[in-house]
Design an enzyme around this catalytic site. Structure first.
Site, PDB file in Angstrom:
ATOM      1  N   HIS B 103     -66.720  46.826 -29.325  1.00  0.00           N
ATOM      2  CA  HIS B 103     -66.261  46.863 -27.936  1.00  0.00           C
ATOM      3  C   HIS B 103     -66.762  48.122 -27.228  1.00  0.00           C
ATOM      4  O   HIS B 103     -67.296  48.060 -26.118  1.00  0.00           O
ATOM      5  CB  HIS B 103     -64.726  46.805 -27.902  1.00  0.00           C
ATOM      6  N   CYS B 494     -76.815  35.437 -19.270  1.00  0.00           N
ATOM      7  CA  CYS B 494     -75.981  36.585 -18.907  1.00  0.00           C
ATOM      8  C   CYS B 494     -75.353  37.240 -20.118  1.00  0.00           C
ATOM      9  O   CYS B 494     -74.472  38.077 -20.000  1.00  0.00           O
ATOM     10  CB  CYS B 494     -74.916  36.175 -17.908  1.00  0.00           C
TER      11      CYS B 494
END
Lengths: 544, 544
Positions: B103, B494
């Site tokens: 993350h 994306c």
């Protein structure tokens, strides 16, 4: 009607609703007693049949009670693999949460256990060991009865009996064999035997389940989940020792303790199969499933193993995953810790040589789970062949076996041409293939699958009936690519869908060799497979 | 060399290693100061550049310190979405755990933040607010410096400066514009502009990120993640109110509070884009990500909202998922709670009319995430069109917009022909498409991806570079099926792969319209896109 020659047997086969066949196999309540009993809650019908017993809210206590000879119902908010022994010991399983594809429901169907799940009105207090429903409170040891065909929960004890068919096939009753129900069933199954192209195997993890499935007409095992063998008795201790080990050597020491148990299981299974093939899947679930997650259980384990509890907590933390379904499991375990696959190979082959020496044919088919890359399979196939050679040399025996893979992630299907170079068979693991293809977790789909069915986004629950457009498309891709590389590749399915009539017919149409399902679903699958064949013949006739 | 006419500009483009281009954009240490500084730990280079600041171990305290004007480094074992505000406030991020696709690393690259992750030698004590490494203990507020290009951690403060290119493009420095580095960069980007077929968009969630990306040459936004807008300031309160609401009416009341914030964000973004297209993705993550998971934070929230803390704990428990990646998220949220999509549509269209009235062109492209079934998209498209009509009527305006979908689960790719009937564009969400196609969780793959690369099962990290054989095959299927239904369908990507040169070239080869990546990766993607075009021309020449 067939008897009266009004219709031919092929038409008769087509007219029986396959989905309802398992109801005639399930145990039933005594009708009179049921009429005067009181329904206290309703849940989902998750495992057909009737069961009665004393309620226990904890797997260990359920086991203890069953060992004392009590008939037991295991009642939980929801079940997890840690409850497995309790589920085995129980007559039936009742949960307050979870849908028809929850852990409780899946395991119950696998075991042929009566199950009602998601009975939301039940308020379970684990600390007080009580269950409250509609103002009434039940203590552990109180009698309950459940009807898993209708999803009903009753207070008190209602006498039950095995269905006549089970009385004949499993209990060997000659009397019941004379009954009309059994005679009709037998005739139907005989017709199915005439009509079918696909064979029907079973998902079975124990000799007992295997024997039942064979009695119901299974042609072998399509999925033997070896991890279930690690939960019983002292086995889990050795498994936990392996997981907590720091080095390959220590893991090997722990695995050596598991080997005899696993070998014994395979011996029992090979004997029960009497020459029929057995697809044995190597260790699949994430390792954290074998460790306790609650403080008290962790402390007990620490004491038992003589290690500080912090060490256990630390390992559980290390093994924690955000998305365990997509994590360190399947062949990833056997690749990173090849000693696990070595032990499992040895257990299979030692068992096979031992049973073969008794004059019983054995056909092990070793299945590597979660393969997405050919190289993954190659690495595991190397281990299997190496150990097979070692064992054959040690025992002076010759064994025939296959090595193949589960196709359960989309990449496996998409690269099936490459994978088929190393795989002698494919078995579609449609539970996981559905989860990954749809990006939808079976265990978490409860929050939106309801609205999705109402809005007609999905017509049927994709975990019960194969999503032919999406998942089915990948299966067709894999069949075509697999057969291109290896024209005689064996093709099967071992997901829960193998016991669903619509899915069985789809498997027939795309050319699978066999389907595999829970023992008590075998007659359903046999009927559906026969129906598929009859429908195909009919369609060909109509074309002409 | 090009200047000296030794090679032509196309060859020059091919010779620059695209992957290293972002290093000339990153801030740098003062060389002299760095020479005398001491490396105290090493980690993974997860966000290039140099950063220095006072260490904080908690996002809130990092934000507070930054608000007082301190330069801050956020130091954590690992980061989660709750740390986002702290990450935004910090000059750089340092973690003790996690890999280059953790993350922390992903968000850092998205924001162009300097980041070192997985510096395992750091021992963080959250309770004592200290970090210990190699015997030395640092308290919160102590200075550290990190080099995210090399993965190095230094004790003390080392002065830094923006790269010359950033000085020109972002800070508007005229002096730096004269530098050779900037001149070379400008020439290279101009050449890329000449050569490219694909356009390059950016993943940006704020007006500031958008402006930076445009300065680097982005042709629009390819992914605006609207959920990031819900974490700042008081917005999270309204979001939490919405999640805790019992009825549609209460959810609508809470959503009405979020609407003005979201509209303001879109106004800022549309202005910064000055007519360039903006792909806006509707709410995607599971709702539990917005609720606090720790007791103290839950109590604070309960007090703030005036509800019993048990209610919050209960809701967190309800929203808990075994595999949140495959759970109740994406369009599943907007379908079950259509009021969320209504609010988001309204925010987009109200912002669009407002900016359009200022004489600025707007091109919103609304993107529905996680679509696997055409019907899912249909239901959301209906909501978008309905609200668009309402807003246009209310404001007396006419808007041009598109509605399309992300292709990020295999079923979406496999049924792209059906989905393209309703989708005006596809954008490949290759992060999730990789996770589902490979059955591999990005966040959990750390435990086996290392051995997998050593054993050459995977050649490159599939979360960094597209797995062309598997994931790429599904992309090609989706392109072919999508174009069959809708020949002029807009096709983009994306996922994080949009900033990876190999993946950008693959996107060019399969015929995508654009790639999208983090603002600071835009020059890298522009160069890779130009290289793809030049390589294609060269290949055609060689054929003749």
């Amino acid at each position: 009607m067939e008897k009266e020659k009004l219709i031919d047997w092929e038409t008769a086969i087509r007219r029986v609703p396959a989905d309802q066949l398992d109801q005639v196999l399930a145990p039933v309540f005594d009708r009179k007693a049921q009429a005067s009993a009181k329904i206290i809650a309703k849940g989902l019908p998750a495992g057909p049949g009737a069961a009665t017993g004393r309620m226990y809210l904890n797997a260990d206590r359920a086991v203890q009670a069953a060992e004392k000879g009590e008939k037991v119902l295991l009642v939980r908010n929801e079940t997890s693999p840690e409850d497995l022994r309790g589920m085995i010991a129980a007559e039936g399983i009742l949960t307050a949460k979870g849908g028809v594809s929850s852990h409780a429901a899946l395991v119950a169907r696998q075991m042929g256990k009566v199950c009602v799940c998601g009975a939301a009105a039940l308020q379970i207090d684990y600390a007080a060991k009580t269950m409250t429903v509609d103002g009434a409170t039940f203590k552990e040891g109180d009698f309950l009865s459940i009807n898993g065909t209708a999803g009903e929960v009753y207070a008190g004890q209602i006498p039950t009996a095995a269905s006549e068919i089970v009385q004949v096939l499993i209990e060997g009753s000659l009397d019941a064999g004379k009954s009309q129900t059994y005679q009709n069933f037998k005739k139907l199954m005989d017709w199915c035997g005439k009509a079918t192209r696909m064979s029907v195997r079973t998902n079975a993890d124990t000799p007992e389940q295997t024997a039942h499935a064979v009695a119901f007409g299974a042609n072998g095992i399509g999925l033997c989940r070896t991890e279930h063998m690690f939960f019983e008795g002292n086995r889990i201790d050795a498994m936990r020792e392996m997981i907590l080990a720091d080095s390959k050597e220590d893991r090997q020491i722990a695995l050596a303790k598991i080997l005899p148990y696993q070998r014994e299981d395979f011996i029992g299974i090979f004997k029960a199969l009497a020459g029929r093939p057995a697809t044995i899947r190597f260790l699949d679930p994430p390792l954290h499933e074998f460790l306790p997650h609650e403080g008290v259980a962790q402390s007990e384990l620490a004491k038992k193993m003589g290690v500080p509890v912090e060490e256990i907590k630390q390992r559980v933390k290390e093994l924690h995953e955000f998305n365990p379904m997509l994590g360190f499991r399947g062949c990833r375990l056997g690749i990173v810790y090849s000693e696990i696959s070595e032990m499992q190979s040895r257990a299979v082959f030692e068992a096979a040589t031992e049973v073969q020496k008794l004059g019983v044919k054995v056909s092990p088919e070793i299945m590597i789970p979660l393969v997405g890359f050919k190289k993954e399979l190659d690495l595991q196939v190397d281990v299997v062949h190496r150990v097979a050679k070692e064992v054959m040399k040690e025992k002076g025996a010759k064994l025939n076996y296959l090595v193949g893979t589960m196709i359960e992630v989309p990449r496996g299907a998409l690269t099936a041409d490459e994978i088929a170079e190393s795989a002698e068979f494919f078995s579609f693991g449609t539970n996981d293939l559905t989860q990954t293809t749809l990006g939808m977790s079976r265990d978490d789909s409860g929050s939106f699958l309801g609205p999705y069915q109402e809005l007609e986004i999905v017509k049927k629950n994709p975990f019960a009936t194969i999503d032919q457009t999406g998942v089915g498309q990948l299966m067709e891709v894999a069949v075509a690519k697999g057969q291109k590389t290896r024209p005689d590749i064996k093709l099967g399915i071992c997901g829960e869908h193998g016991g669903d009539p619509d899915s069985v017919k789809f498997c027939h149409r795309i050319g699978l060799t066999y389907v595999s399902c829970s023992p008590f679903r075998v007659p359903v699958a046999r009927l559906a497979a026969a129906q598929a064949m009859v429908e195909e013949k009919q369609a060909k006739k109509n074309k002409k």
